[in-house]
Write a protein that holds these residues in place. Structure first.
Motif, PDB file in Angstrom:
ATOM      1  N   LEU A 211      -2.290  -6.539  -9.113  1.00  0.00           N
ATOM      2  CA  LEU A 211      -1.193  -6.196  -9.456  1.00  0.00           C
ATOM      3  C   LEU A 211      -0.658  -7.743 -10.207  1.00  0.00           C
ATOM      4  CD1 LEU A 211       0.433  -4.343  -6.720  1.00  0.00           C
ATOM      5  CD2 LEU A 211      -0.133  -3.336  -9.136  1.00  0.00           C
TER       6      LEU A 211
ATOM      7  N   GLU B  45       0.858  -1.220  -0.252  1.00  0.00           N
ATOM      8  CA  GLU B  45       0.254  -0.463   0.474  1.00  0.00           C
ATOM      9  C   GLU B  45       0.945   0.994  -0.157  1.00  0.00           C
ATOM     10  OE1 GLU B  45      -2.805   2.127   3.217  1.00  0.00           O
ATOM     11  OE2 GLU B  45      -3.082  -0.022   3.054  1.00  0.00           O
TER      12      GLU B  45
ATOM     13  N   CYS C 154      -0.261  -9.230  -3.513  1.00  0.00           N
ATOM     14  CA  CYS C 154      -0.262  -7.930  -5.376  1.00  0.00           C
ATOM     15  C   CYS C 154      -1.839  -8.955  -5.914  1.00  0.00           C
ATOM     16  CB  CYS C 154       0.702  -8.923  -6.130  1.00  0.00           C
ATOM     17  SG  CYS C 154       2.660  -8.287  -5.489  1.00  0.00           S
TER      18      CYS C 154
ATOM     19  N   LYS D 245       3.242   1.515  -3.496  1.00  0.00           N
ATOM     20  CA  LYS D 245       1.575   1.858  -4.423  1.00  0.00           C
ATOM     21  C   LYS D 245       1.660   3.392  -4.573  1.00  0.00           C
ATOM     22  CE  LYS D 245      -1.630   0.917  -7.494  1.00  0.00           C
ATOM     23  NZ  LYS D 245      -0.895   0.989  -8.779  1.00  0.00           N
TER      24      LYS D 245
END
Length: 170
Positions: free
Chosen positions: A92, A53, A87, A56
């Motif tokens: 992701l 988090e 992910c 990102k």
């Protein structure tokens, strides 16, 4: 590790784990919020979803992550499983490189840099000790770490890690 040793050879008196990975994932205790099996202590463990988090937020454009871990180290399985799950939850892509020596670190880093747009160094000394060499072969792919050492060396852009010295004073 000392934590798994304590599980395999329980004692009648309480034992203390100092700065271990997640004892629940390691199978040492059932719940981090309440000690059992006569084991208590502290952990440097920060969940991978929290780390991703933050990463990102630093790199909002990331679409895929490559994680480098020392394959036979006990914390590698924790890093890999949690990072993969995080992910997937964040949409992701995920690539894993398990390494056993310095030569594999460089080869894996170079291969990952062609597949992903963020490289994460796992929480193992073999990986972090070679961060400078990894940085030299990954081109413009940003590198972050689960340990502070690569950041302190100027090789990784950021890390989210517990402070072992402060944990030791707790």
């Amino acid at each position: 590790s000392g934590a798994t040793f304590m599980k395999e050879f329980p004692t009648k008196i309480p034992g203390f784990i100092g700065a271990a990975n997640d004892p629940v994932i390691l199978g040492v205790i059932a719940d981090n919020s309440k000690p059992d099996n006569n084991i208590t202590g502290v952990t440097y463990y920060i969940k991978a979803d929290k780390k991703l988090e933050i990463f990102k937020k630093v790199f909002p454009e990331i679409k895929s992550v490559g994680l480098i871990v020392e394959g036979k180290h006990p914390s590698a399985a924790v890093d890999a499983a949690e990072t993969k799950a995080a992910c997937e939850a964040m949409g992701l892509g995920f690539e894993l490189a398990k390494i056993a020596d310095k030569g594999e670190v460089l080869k894996s880093a170079k291969e990952l840099s062609a597949k992903v747009n963020l490289i994460i160094l796992g929480n193992q000394t073999l990986v972090s000790d070679n961060s400078k060499d990894v940085a030299s072969v990954i081109g413009n792919v940003p590198m972050v770490s689960y340990m502070e050492k690569p950041v302190e060396a100027g090789d990784a852009v950021c890390a989210l890690a517990a402070d072992d010295e402060k944990l030791g004073r707790m």
